[in-house]
Design a protein around this motif. Structure first.
Motif, PDB file in Angstrom:
ATOM      1  N   ARG A 156       0.852  -1.186   0.000  1.00 48.09           N
ATOM      2  CA  ARG A 156       0.000   0.000   0.000  1.00 48.09           C
ATOM      3  C   ARG A 156       0.885   1.232   0.000  1.00 48.09           C
ATOM      4  O   ARG A 156       2.048   1.165   0.324  1.00 48.09           O
ATOM      5  CB  ARG A 156      -0.939  -0.001   1.210  1.00 48.09           C
ATOM      6  CG  ARG A 156      -1.784  -1.257   1.283  1.00 48.09           C
ATOM      7  CD  ARG A 156      -2.619  -1.279   2.515  1.00 48.09           C
ATOM      8  NE  ARG A 156      -3.613  -0.216   2.474  1.00 48.09           N
ATOM      9  CZ  ARG A 156      -4.484  -0.002   3.451  1.00 48.09           C
ATOM     10  NH1 ARG A 156      -4.429  -0.738   4.524  1.00 48.09           N
ATOM     11  NH2 ARG A 156      -5.357   0.953   3.363  1.00 48.09           N
ATOM     12  N   GLN A 157       0.273   2.392  -0.323  1.00 47.15           N
ATOM     13  CA  GLN A 157       1.042   3.618  -0.473  1.00 47.15           C
ATOM     14  C   GLN A 157       0.866   4.502   0.751  1.00 47.15           C
ATOM     15  O   GLN A 157      -0.183   4.495   1.375  1.00 47.15           O
ATOM     16  CB  GLN A 157       0.584   4.378  -1.719  1.00 47.15           C
ATOM     17  CG  GLN A 157       0.800   3.604  -3.008  1.00 47.15           C
ATOM     18  CD  GLN A 157       0.287   4.375  -4.208  1.00 47.15           C
ATOM     19  OE1 GLN A 157      -0.242   5.452  -4.051  1.00 47.15           O
ATOM     20  NE2 GLN A 157       0.484   3.805  -5.390  1.00 47.15           N
ATOM     21  N   PRO A 158       1.898   5.313   1.089  1.00 47.53           N
ATOM     22  CA  PRO A 158       1.775   6.229   2.228  1.00 47.53           C
ATOM     23  C   PRO A 158       0.900   7.415   1.867  1.00 47.53           C
ATOM     24  O   PRO A 158       0.671   7.704   0.694  1.00 47.53           O
ATOM     25  CB  PRO A 158       3.224   6.653   2.482  1.00 47.53           C
ATOM     26  CG  PRO A 158       3.879   6.532   1.140  1.00 47.53           C
ATOM     27  CD  PRO A 158       3.236   5.360   0.472  1.00 47.53           C
ATOM     28  N   PRO A 159       0.364   8.121   2.865  1.00 52.94           N
ATOM     29  CA  PRO A 159      -0.485   9.297   2.593  1.00 52.94           C
ATOM     30  C   PRO A 159       0.347  10.422   2.034  1.00 52.94           C
ATOM     31  O   PRO A 159       1.553  10.513   2.259  1.00 52.94           O
ATOM     32  CB  PRO A 159      -1.057   9.640   3.963  1.00 52.94           C
ATOM     33  CG  PRO A 159      -0.050   9.140   4.927  1.00 52.94           C
ATOM     34  CD  PRO A 159       0.517   7.893   4.306  1.00 52.94           C
ATOM     35  N   PRO A 160      -0.277  11.356   1.277  1.00 52.00           N
ATOM     36  CA  PRO A 160       0.476  12.489   0.732  1.00 52.00           C
ATOM     37  C   PRO A 160       0.840  13.466   1.825  1.00 52.00           C
ATOM     38  O   PRO A 160       0.126  13.602   2.825  1.00 52.00           O
ATOM     39  CB  PRO A 160      -0.517  13.089  -0.267  1.00 52.00           C
ATOM     40  CG  PRO A 160      -1.849  12.747   0.281  1.00 52.00           C
ATOM     41  CD  PRO A 160      -1.687  11.391   0.908  1.00 52.00           C
ATOM     42  N   PRO A 161       1.957  14.164   1.654  1.00 54.63           N
ATOM     43  CA  PRO A 161       2.327  15.185   2.656  1.00 54.63           C
ATOM     44  C   PRO A 161       1.418  16.391   2.532  1.00 54.63           C
ATOM     45  O   PRO A 161       0.827  16.635   1.479  1.00 54.63           O
ATOM     46  CB  PRO A 161       3.770  15.519   2.276  1.00 54.63           C
ATOM     47  CG  PRO A 161       3.835  15.238   0.809  1.00 54.63           C
ATOM     48  CD  PRO A 161       2.935  14.058   0.566  1.00 54.63           C
ATOM     49  N   PRO A 162       1.260  17.167   3.632  1.00 58.18           N
ATOM     50  CA  PRO A 162       0.424  18.375   3.559  1.00 58.18           C
ATOM     51  C   PRO A 162       1.073  19.408   2.659  1.00 58.18           C
ATOM     52  O   PRO A 162       2.292  19.464   2.506  1.00 58.18           O
ATOM     53  CB  PRO A 162       0.361  18.844   5.010  1.00 58.18           C
ATOM     54  CG  PRO A 162       1.570  18.280   5.641  1.00 58.18           C
ATOM     55  CD  PRO A 162       1.841  16.966   4.954  1.00 58.18           C
ATOM     56  N   PRO A 163       0.264  20.270   2.000  1.00 56.65           N
ATOM     57  CA  PRO A 163       0.837  21.316   1.135  1.00 56.65           C
ATOM     58  C   PRO A 163       1.621  22.325   1.957  1.00 56.65           C
ATOM     59  O   PRO A 163       1.288  22.634   3.093  1.00 56.65           O
ATOM     60  CB  PRO A 163      -0.403  21.945   0.476  1.00 56.65           C
ATOM     61  CG  PRO A 163      -1.522  21.627   1.379  1.00 56.65           C
ATOM     62  CD  PRO A 163      -1.185  20.299   2.018  1.00 56.65           C
ATOM     63  N   THR A 164       2.684  22.818   1.314  1.00 59.92           N
ATOM     64  CA  THR A 164       3.556  23.788   2.016  1.00 59.92           C
ATOM     65  C   THR A 164       2.879  25.129   2.170  1.00 59.92           C
ATOM     66  O   THR A 164       2.967  25.772   3.205  1.00 59.92           O
ATOM     67  CB  THR A 164       4.874  23.953   1.241  1.00 59.92           C
ATOM     68  OG1 THR A 164       4.556  24.322  -0.118  1.00 59.92           O
ATOM     69  CG2 THR A 164       5.625  22.631   1.220  1.00 59.92           C
ATOM     70  N   SER A 165       2.167  25.580   1.166  1.00 58.46           N
ATOM     71  CA  SER A 165       1.476  26.876   1.237  1.00 58.46           C
ATOM     72  C   SER A 165       0.019  26.652   0.874  1.00 58.46           C
ATOM     73  O   SER A 165      -0.380  26.771  -0.281  1.00 58.46           O
ATOM     74  CB  SER A 165       2.129  27.874   0.275  1.00 58.46           C
ATOM     75  OG  SER A 165       2.099  27.369  -1.037  1.00 58.46           O
ATOM     76  N   PRO A 166      -0.802  26.290   1.838  1.00 61.00           N
ATOM     77  CA  PRO A 166      -2.186  25.972   1.519  1.00 61.00           C
ATOM     78  C   PRO A 166      -2.969  27.215   1.136  1.00 61.00           C
ATOM     79  O   PRO A 166      -2.736  28.293   1.660  1.00 61.00           O
ATOM     80  CB  PRO A 166      -2.722  25.362   2.818  1.00 61.00           C
ATOM     81  CG  PRO A 166      -1.868  25.956   3.872  1.00 61.00           C
ATOM     82  CD  PRO A 166      -0.512  26.149   3.264  1.00 61.00           C
ATOM     83  N   SER A 167      -3.852  27.021   0.203  1.00 63.90           N
ATOM     84  CA  SER A 167      -4.747  28.096  -0.212  1.00 63.90           C
ATOM     85  C   SER A 167      -6.149  27.536  -0.313  1.00 63.90           C
ATOM     86  O   SER A 167      -6.338  26.341  -0.476  1.00 63.90           O
ATOM     87  CB  SER A 167      -4.304  28.663  -1.564  1.00 63.90           C
ATOM     88  OG  SER A 167      -4.338  27.658  -2.552  1.00 63.90           O
ATOM     89  N   PRO A 168      -7.205  28.400  -0.222  1.00 64.64           N
ATOM     90  CA  PRO A 168      -8.569  27.871  -0.236  1.00 64.64           C
ATOM     91  C   PRO A 168      -8.913  27.115  -1.484  1.00 64.64           C
ATOM     92  O   PRO A 168      -9.652  26.157  -1.471  1.00 64.64           O
ATOM     93  CB  PRO A 168      -9.432  29.129  -0.088  1.00 64.64           C
ATOM     94  CG  PRO A 168      -8.523  30.137   0.534  1.00 64.64           C
ATOM     95  CD  PRO A 168      -7.150  29.827   0.045  1.00 64.64           C
ATOM     96  N   GLY A 169      -8.348  27.513  -2.615  1.00 65.07           N
ATOM     97  CA  GLY A 169      -8.725  26.838  -3.844  1.00 65.07           C
ATOM     98  C   GLY A 169      -7.810  25.726  -4.244  1.00 65.07           C
ATOM     99  O   GLY A 169      -7.983  25.100  -5.285  1.00 65.07           O
ATOM    100  N   GLU A 170      -6.744  25.477  -3.498  1.00 66.75           N
ATOM    101  CA  GLU A 170      -5.768  24.457  -3.887  1.00 66.75           C
ATOM    102  C   GLU A 170      -6.300  23.080  -3.591  1.00 66.75           C
ATOM    103  O   GLU A 170      -6.865  22.820  -2.555  1.00 66.75           O
ATOM    104  CB  GLU A 170      -4.475  24.699  -3.120  1.00 66.75           C
ATOM    105  CG  GLU A 170      -3.360  23.726  -3.508  1.00 66.75           C
ATOM    106  CD  GLU A 170      -2.087  24.017  -2.739  1.00 66.75           C
ATOM    107  OE1 GLU A 170      -1.115  23.313  -2.935  1.00 66.75           O
ATOM    108  OE2 GLU A 170      -2.099  24.956  -1.944  1.00 66.75           O
ATOM    109  N   VAL A 171      -6.118  22.161  -4.509  1.00 65.81           N
ATOM    110  CA  VAL A 171      -6.548  20.769  -4.353  1.00 65.81           C
ATOM    111  C   VAL A 171      -5.377  19.878  -4.666  1.00 65.81           C
ATOM    112  O   VAL A 171      -4.718  20.042  -5.681  1.00 65.81           O
ATOM    113  CB  VAL A 171      -7.736  20.447  -5.287  1.00 65.81           C
ATOM    114  CG1 VAL A 171      -8.114  18.996  -5.151  1.00 65.81           C
ATOM    115  CG2 VAL A 171      -8.882  21.368  -4.998  1.00 65.81           C
ATOM    116  N   VAL A 172      -5.144  18.952  -3.793  1.00 68.24           N
ATOM    117  CA  VAL A 172      -4.028  18.031  -3.982  1.00 68.24           C
ATOM    118  C   VAL A 172      -4.483  16.922  -4.890  1.00 68.24           C
ATOM    119  O   VAL A 172      -5.463  16.243  -4.630  1.00 68.24           O
ATOM    120  CB  VAL A 172      -3.553  17.479  -2.624  1.00 68.24           C
ATOM    121  CG1 VAL A 172      -2.422  16.494  -2.841  1.00 68.24           C
ATOM    122  CG2 VAL A 172      -3.115  18.629  -1.738  1.00 68.24           C
TER     123      VAL A 172
END
Length: 630
Positions: free
Chosen positions: A333-349
């Motif tokens: 199985r794969q590990p979870p993605p890291p959190p975004p460095t500069s989160p913004s309201p419209g950003e989607v991983v």
């Protein structure tokens, strides 16, 4: 025949008093009868209403709104409830129009009767006193006459004696006494005559004037009482008659509801509700074991080999089950993605995401918790293990892949309809907010237009989420429709494949498996498998654990969490979320970087722990710590 009480019943004062008293008692009895009948009608209406409410279909039962016999029974209960309502109106009419009026009239009638009979008693007392006075003057006159006659007799006898003896003085005294007695008798006669005339006059007035007037009033009072009873009976019948058309209409509606039952349509609904879309399992193929026999064997050795084969067959299924479980636990199985460095309201991983994994496998950890836990938490660990296996195998409740094809299609259609309704409501709310903002821009004194921007942004995000969910469900629906169409085509061609296939005893088992038609790839329990070795249905994958958890309930919420960044769940077992969304925490992070959350009691999945902020309940913290210690 005259019916005037004053002339015909002039001497029946006591009987008239008894009769009118009995009439008032009858009026009170009738009033009590109507009151008790109104109470019975009200009690009957309440019991009918309670019965209708008791057997009325519950909103949670969707089946009862689908079948005609359930709809007919619901219509019957509704008409019965309407009849109960009109029965309550009848009871209220009887109580207000009859009972209350009769009670008030009875009090007035008693007072009137008392007045009339008091007048009659006063007239009776007056004539009796006049008669007593007459009798007294008559007795006085009789006594005075007797005394005067005796005095005259004494005077005459003294006169005769005086003529013989010559004594005149005694005769004169006796004569004076006789004259006084005669004068007293004359006065008594005059008084008697006066009393007699007065009594005759009073008696004539009593029996010709007073008694007829008083008795006529009593007769009028009695007639009014009888008329009031007749009016009360008429009102009671009219009130009952008003209910009969309503009851007739209700009964006609019940008859129509009974005639609207369609057995064929109901049985067709059963097919629509429970149809799975699977084909019945194909014929069991012949497995030829004679090809491996190179020598003739005796009966004893054959029986020994058969017993040994039975022993191996009894051991085969547990080992296969264990190997399958170990294979599931050891899959990568794969590990979870890291959190975004500069989160913004419209950003989607959009990176590749999978259900929880990491340094420690959740299923392995659940097995470890199961082995080390006590009896209190063992059932919860088994449930969690089952859910982990289901997510590991790619079965998600969001796409309804655990349902049969036909039921999956219906479920997705219902979900798409609900989403379309929610989208329509959000669009209407958006249009209303836009119009309000235009009004505020044209007339600033009515409000600040910028105050509506947060609400508009929220509606916009909701629309985006709903549209994304709608597209996702439409894709699943297209897959379900494609699977049904392919399945129907395979069903039509499956019978020919089976009939054309030769099952001779000398054919090989491997050849039979390779030449097996799609229709024969039906599991014994009715589940369909598209591929021979790759695709596994949720029911067949988790059937080993379903026997112990048929009454499984969803895991309770142990807290809440707020998303710090948007997350787009692209793989099975994950849950998409937007920034700032509140979700329920179902299962804590087991050290693999994933937390299990739930939305609206329907959607459930894993999200990265670094993307959320968790708020656990105090009771939940204590329970988690105690379960870990056990």
């Amino acid at each position: 025949m005259s019916c005037n009480w004053g002339t015909e019943l002039w001497d029946q004062f006591d009987n008239l008093e008894k009769h009118t008293g009995w009439g008032i008692d009858f009026l009170e009895r009738y009033t009590k009868f109507v009151k008790e009948r109104a109470d019975i009608e009200l009690s009957y209406a309440k019991q009918i209403r309670s019965l209708s409410k008791k057997y009325h279909p519950k909103r949670s039962r969707e089946d009862e709104s689908r079948y005609t016999w359930c709809l007919a029974f619901a219509a019957t209960l509704q008409q019965l409830n309407e009849m109960a309502a009109h029965r309550e109106d009848l009871a209220d009419s009887l109580h207000t129009q009859i009972v209350c009026e009769l009670v008030r009239y009875t009090q007035e009638l008693k007072a009137e009767r008392k007045t009339h009979f008091q007048d009659g008693r006063r007239a009776q007392q007056h004539i009796e006193s006049s008669w007593k006075q007459l009798e007294s003057s008559k007795r006085r006159f009789e006594r005075d006459c007797k005394e005067a006659e005796r005095a005259q007799h004494i005077s005459d006898r003294i006169d005769l004696d005086n003529k013989a003896d010559g004594e005149k003085r005694c005769s004169l005294k006796a004569r004076q006494t006789a004259q006084q007695k005669q004068q007293a008798a004359e006065d008594s006669r005059k008084e008697y005559v006066t009393s007699l005339n007065q009594f005759n006059q009073d008696q004539h007035q009593h029996y010709r004037t007073l008694v007829p007037v008083i008795y006529q009033r009593i007769q009028d009072m009695e007639e009014r009482r009888i008329e009031r009873i007749a009016e009360a009976m008429r009102l009671s019948a009219e009130s009952e008659r008003k209910v009969l058309p309503v009851a007739s209409r209700c009964l006609d509606a019940m008859m129509d509801a009974a005639e609207s039952i369609q057995p064929r349509k109901d049985t067709g609904h059963v097919v629509e509700v429970y149809k799975s879309g699977f084909d019945p399992p194909g014929d069991v193929e012949f497995e030829d074991y004679s090809a491996t026999m190179r020598r003739s064997i005796s009966e004893s050795s054959y029986l020994d080999n058969r017993a040994e084969g039975r022993r191996h067959s009894r051991k085969l299924w547990p080992f296969l089950r264990k190997n399958k479980l170990l294979h599931l636990l050891s899959s990568p199985r794969q590990p979870p993605p890291p959190p975004p460095t500069s989160p913004s309201p419209g950003e989607v991983v959009n990176s590749s995401q999978s259900p929880p994994t990491g340094s420690r496998e959740p299923i392995t950890q659940r097995l470890s918790d199961l082995m080390s836990s006590g009896s209190r938490t063992r059932k919860q660990c088994l449930r969690s293990l089952k859910r982990g296996l289901s997510l590991k195998l790619g079965s998600s409740l969001a796409d309804c892949s655990h349902l049969p094809p036909e039921q999956r299609r219906k479920k997705l259609l219902g979900r798409i309809n609900n989403i379309n309704q929610e989208i329509q409501r959000e669009r209407e709310q958006r249009d209303a907010l836009l119009k309000m903002r235009d009004v505020y821009e044209r007339s600033p004194q009515m409000g600040d237009a910028r105050s509506l921007d947060p609400r508009l942004e929220e509606v916009k995000l909701n629309l985006q989420r709903l549209e994304e969910e709608l597209r996702r469900n439409q894709v699943w629906l297209s897959e379900a429709d494609g699977g049904l169409s392919d399945h129907s085509s395979r069903r039509q061609s499956g019978g020919c494949g089976l009939n054309s296939q030769a099952t001779t005893p000398g054919s090989s088992s491997l050849k039979q498996l390779n030449n097996r038609s799609p229709a024969s790839r039906e599991s014994p329990d009715g589940s369909y498998t598209e591929d021979q070795g790759a695709e596994l249905h949720f029911k067949s994958r988790s059937s080993e654990f379903d026997d112990d958890f048929d009454d499984e309930e969803p895991l309770p919420s142990i807290g809440t969490c707020k998303s710090l960044y948007p997350f787009q769940g692209q793989n099975e077992g994950t849950l998409s979320m937007v920034e700032g969304e509140l979700l329920s925490v179902v299962e804590e992070d087991k050290g693999d970087g994933w937390t299990r959350v739930r939305r609206n009691l329907e959607e459930e999945g894993y999200v990265p722990t670094s993307y959320i902020k968790v708020f656990l309940d105090n009771s939940a913290k204590g329970f988690v710590q105690s379960s870990r210690l056990v």
